[in-house]
Design a protein around this motif. Structure first.
Motif, PDB file in Angstrom:
ATOM      1  N   ASN A 177     -31.595  93.508  46.293  1.00 17.87           N
ATOM      2  CA  ASN A 177     -30.990  93.442  44.967  1.00 17.87           C
ATOM      3  C   ASN A 177     -31.838  92.548  44.084  1.00 17.87           C
ATOM      4  N   ASN A 178     -32.614  93.152  43.202  1.00 17.48           N
ATOM      5  CA  ASN A 178     -33.490  92.394  42.316  1.00 17.48           C
ATOM      6  C   ASN A 178     -32.718  91.853  41.124  1.00 17.48           C
ATOM      7  N   VAL A 179     -32.938  90.594  40.838  1.00 12.94           N
ATOM      8  CA  VAL A 179     -32.290  89.946  39.698  1.00 12.94           C
ATOM      9  C   VAL A 179     -33.143  90.181  38.458  1.00 12.94           C
TER      10      VAL A 179
ATOM     11  N   GLU B 197     -23.875  94.200  31.207  1.00 16.73           N
ATOM     12  CA  GLU B 197     -22.584  94.083  31.871  1.00 16.73           C
ATOM     13  C   GLU B 197     -22.340  92.630  32.259  1.00 16.73           C
ATOM     14  N   PRO B 198     -21.070  92.272  32.429  1.00 16.23           N
ATOM     15  CA  PRO B 198     -20.761  90.892  32.830  1.00 16.23           C
ATOM     16  C   PRO B 198     -21.160  90.659  34.285  1.00 16.23           C
ATOM     17  N   ILE B 199     -21.389  89.399  34.619  1.00 14.95           N
ATOM     18  CA  ILE B 199     -21.594  89.014  36.009  1.00 14.95           C
ATOM     19  C   ILE B 199     -20.401  88.172  36.425  1.00 14.95           C
ATOM     20  N   GLU B 200     -20.030  88.276  37.705  1.00 13.01           N
ATOM     21  CA  GLU B 200     -18.799  87.635  38.168  1.00 13.01           C
ATOM     22  C   GLU B 200     -19.062  86.716  39.350  1.00 13.01           C
ATOM     23  N   ASN B 201     -18.112  85.822  39.574  1.00 19.87           N
ATOM     24  CA  ASN B 201     -18.169  84.881  40.701  1.00 19.87           C
ATOM     25  C   ASN B 201     -19.543  84.223  40.792  1.00 19.87           C
TER      26      ASN B 201
ATOM     27  N   ASP C 263     -28.920  87.140  44.105  1.00 14.83           N
ATOM     28  CA  ASP C 263     -29.234  85.718  44.003  1.00 14.83           C
ATOM     29  C   ASP C 263     -30.715  85.523  43.733  1.00 14.83           C
ATOM     30  N   LYS C 264     -31.003  84.416  43.070  1.00 12.23           N
ATOM     31  CA  LYS C 264     -32.384  84.093  42.717  1.00 12.23           C
ATOM     32  C   LYS C 264     -32.487  82.591  42.518  1.00 12.23           C
ATOM     33  N   LYS C 265     -33.650  82.066  42.888  1.00  5.81           N
ATOM     34  CA  LYS C 265     -33.939  80.650  42.708  1.00  5.81           C
ATOM     35  C   LYS C 265     -34.838  80.494  41.483  1.00  5.81           C
ATOM     36  N   PHE C 266     -34.436  79.643  40.558  1.00 14.03           N
ATOM     37  CA  PHE C 266     -35.202  79.337  39.349  1.00 14.03           C
ATOM     38  C   PHE C 266     -35.677  77.893  39.482  1.00 14.03           C
ATOM     39  N   ILE C 267     -36.997  77.654  39.374  1.00 16.24           N
ATOM     40  CA  ILE C 267     -37.527  76.300  39.540  1.00 16.24           C
ATOM     41  C   ILE C 267     -38.354  75.906  38.321  1.00 16.24           C
ATOM     42  N   PHE C 268     -37.931  74.837  37.656  1.00 18.93           N
ATOM     43  CA  PHE C 268     -38.721  74.237  36.584  1.00 18.93           C
ATOM     44  C   PHE C 268     -39.658  73.244  37.251  1.00 18.93           C
ATOM     45  N   LEU C 269     -40.938  73.531  37.225  1.00 17.82           N
ATOM     46  CA  LEU C 269     -41.925  72.673  37.876  1.00 17.82           C
ATOM     47  C   LEU C 269     -42.077  71.358  37.118  1.00 17.82           C
ATOM     48  N   PRO C 270     -42.614  70.316  37.784  1.00 18.25           N
ATOM     49  CA  PRO C 270     -42.793  69.026  37.106  1.00 18.25           C
ATOM     50  C   PRO C 270     -43.590  69.179  35.813  1.00 18.25           C
ATOM     51  N   GLU C 271     -43.132  68.490  34.807  1.00 23.33           N
ATOM     52  CA  GLU C 271     -43.780  68.459  33.489  1.00 23.33           C
ATOM     53  C   GLU C 271     -43.852  69.820  32.800  1.00 23.33           C
TER      54      GLU C 271
ATOM     55  N   PHE D  97     -37.597  65.291  34.507  1.00 22.82           N
ATOM     56  CA  PHE D  97     -38.584  66.309  34.136  1.00 22.82           C
ATOM     57  C   PHE D  97     -39.888  66.170  34.925  1.00 22.82           C
ATOM     58  N   GLY D  98     -40.125  65.024  35.530  1.00 19.36           N
ATOM     59  CA  GLY D  98     -41.295  64.830  36.376  1.00 19.36           C
ATOM     60  C   GLY D  98     -41.089  65.359  37.786  1.00 19.36           C
ATOM     61  N   LEU D  99     -39.889  65.864  38.063  1.00 28.07           N
ATOM     62  CA  LEU D  99     -39.558  66.442  39.364  1.00 28.07           C
ATOM     63  C   LEU D  99     -39.471  67.958  39.243  1.00 28.07           C
ATOM     64  N   SER D 100     -39.425  68.645  40.371  1.00 29.10           N
ATOM     65  CA  SER D 100     -39.085  70.065  40.376  1.00 29.10           C
ATOM     66  C   SER D 100     -37.567  70.146  40.258  1.00 29.10           C
ATOM     67  N   ASN D 101     -37.081  70.892  39.277  1.00 31.01           N
ATOM     68  CA  ASN D 101     -35.643  71.056  39.073  1.00 31.01           C
ATOM     69  C   ASN D 101     -35.282  72.488  39.447  1.00 31.01           C
ATOM     70  N   GLU D 102     -34.483  72.624  40.517  1.00 29.46           N
ATOM     71  CA  GLU D 102     -34.182  73.933  41.101  1.00 29.46           C
ATOM     72  C   GLU D 102     -32.746  74.340  40.806  1.00 29.46           C
ATOM     73  N   TYR D 103     -32.581  75.598  40.399  1.00 26.15           N
ATOM     74  CA  TYR D 103     -31.263  76.191  40.153  1.00 26.15           C
ATOM     75  C   TYR D 103     -31.195  77.486  40.947  1.00 26.15           C
ATOM     76  N   TRP D 104     -30.301  77.516  41.935  1.00 24.85           N
ATOM     77  CA  TRP D 104     -30.130  78.717  42.742  1.00 24.85           C
ATOM     78  C   TRP D 104     -28.871  79.413  42.243  1.00 24.85           C
ATOM     79  N   VAL D 105     -29.045  80.613  41.696  1.00 24.52           N
ATOM     80  CA  VAL D 105     -27.967  81.359  41.056  1.00 24.52           C
ATOM     81  C   VAL D 105     -27.582  82.549  41.936  1.00 24.52           C
ATOM     82  N   SER D 106     -26.294  82.660  42.268  1.00 26.36           N
ATOM     83  CA  SER D 106     -25.746  83.810  42.988  1.00 26.36           C
ATOM     84  C   SER D 106     -24.604  84.377  42.155  1.00 26.36           C
ATOM     85  N   TYR D 107     -24.492  85.707  42.131  1.00 22.41           N
ATOM     86  CA  TYR D 107     -23.438  86.349  41.357  1.00 22.41           C
ATOM     87  C   TYR D 107     -23.181  87.754  41.886  1.00 22.41           C
ATOM     88  N   TYR D 108     -22.071  88.325  41.431  1.00 18.41           N
ATOM     89  CA  TYR D 108     -21.713  89.686  41.808  1.00 18.41           C
ATOM     90  C   TYR D 108     -21.704  90.579  40.574  1.00 18.41           C
ATOM     91  N   ILE D 109     -22.113  91.825  40.791  1.00 15.87           N
ATOM     92  CA  ILE D 109     -21.856  92.924  39.869  1.00 15.87           C
ATOM     93  C   ILE D 109     -21.177  93.974  40.729  1.00 15.87           C
TER      94      ILE D 109
END
Length: 134
Positions: free
Chosen positions: A8-10, A39-43, A105-113, A87-99
């Motif tokens: 399932n590609n995000v 479409e909306p995403i749920e949960n 699910d997908k991991k989004f990472i803001f790299l340092p700086e 902001f000098g760190l890697s900031n990771e957001y792991w998002v999971s949802y249903y359609i």
């Protein structure tokens, strides 16, 4: 077993760090989940954490969890306030949802700086300056 799971590609989901305002001492930033789908995403479950090296030492922030029952199509939800000091760190957001009954699910990472003024764009839907990962 993993090979039996559907791939399932995000797409059309973004996480963005937006500049909310600033004063003489600091800038205020919030992190948003943006649903660019038709479409909306749920949960929706989001875990966030920061990690990396600061002043020669390994640093890890607390892991935070956020839940949204529904994020309507073409809208956004504020995930959290984010401190400029991370902001000098890697900031990771792991998002999971249903359609429907399919999980994504997908991991989004803001790299340092990477959250710097020269990378700012006008964020879609949120309409604020910031940095976005799709």
């Amino acid at each position: 077993m993993i090979k039996d799971l559907p791939e399932n590609n995000v797409t059309d989901i973004a996480v963005a760090v937006a500049l909310e305002g600033e004063n003489a001492q600091s800038k205020i930033f919030h992190v948003y989940l943006i649903n660019l789908k038709k479409e909306p995403i749920e949960n929706v479950l989001i875990t966030s954490k920061g990690y990396g090296e600061k002043d020669g030492e390994q640093v890890k922030t607390s892991t935070l969890r956020h839940m949204f029952p529904v994020v309507p199509n073409g809208s956004y939800k504020q995930i959290e306030l984010i401190d400029e000091q991370t902001f000098g760190l890697s900031n990771e957001y792991w998002v999971s949802y249903y359609i429907g009954n399919q999980i994504y699910d997908k991991k989004f990472i803001f790299l340092p700086e990477s959250i710097i003024d020269s990378n700012f764009i006008k964020l879609p839907v949120v309409n604020k300056p910031g940095v976005m990962i799709r």
